[in-house]
Design an enzyme around this catalytic site. Structure first.
Site, PDB file in Angstrom:
ATOM      1  CG  ASN A   1      -3.710  -4.591   3.533  1.00 35.78           C
ATOM      2  OD1 ASN A   1      -3.216  -4.433   2.390  1.00 35.78           O
ATOM      3  ND2 ASN A   1      -3.155  -4.484   4.844  1.00 35.78           N
TER       4      ASN A   1
ATOM      5  NE  ARG B   1      -2.096  -1.494   3.564  1.00 36.54           N
ATOM      6  CZ  ARG B   1      -2.222  -1.081   4.677  1.00 36.54           C
ATOM      7  NH1 ARG B   1      -3.595  -0.374   4.954  1.00 36.54           N
ATOM      8  NH2 ARG B   1      -1.673  -1.394   5.631  1.00 36.54           N
TER       9      ARG B   1
END
Length: 89
Positions: free
Chosen positions: A36, A18
């Site tokens: 996530n 990320r």
């Protein structure tokens, strides 16, 4: 403007996917988010000009060196309200 949801499968959690995604999004002037999912995938919402989105999607197929990308799914979204930044959720 184009807006897509990108679902990335593989070893993409716990490897700074990320954070790298946020950095790459800033590089391409993409707004959106990365988070996530409980099933181990990363969900990315990306909004930008079509050329930038295509380059970003190409990067998502490889990801950072710490990750292993097995599959990328692209879902076109309606461009409703403009996003203002790229956030990690």
């Amino acid at each position: 403007m184009r807006k897509v949801k990108i679902l990335v499968s593989g070893r993409v959690q716990g490897v700074y996917f990320r954070l790298f995604t946020q950095n790459k999004a800033k590089h391409f002037s993409i707004k959106g988010s990365a988070k996530n999912l409980p099933d181990g995938r990363v969900e990315i919402i990306a909004e930008a000009e079509s050329i930038a989105i295509e380059k970003f999607i190409k990067w998502c197929h490889k990801g950072p060196i710490t990750a292993r990308v097995d599959h990328v799914e692209i879902i076109e979204l309606q461009h409703d309200e403009a996003l203002t930044s790229f956030e990690i959720k």
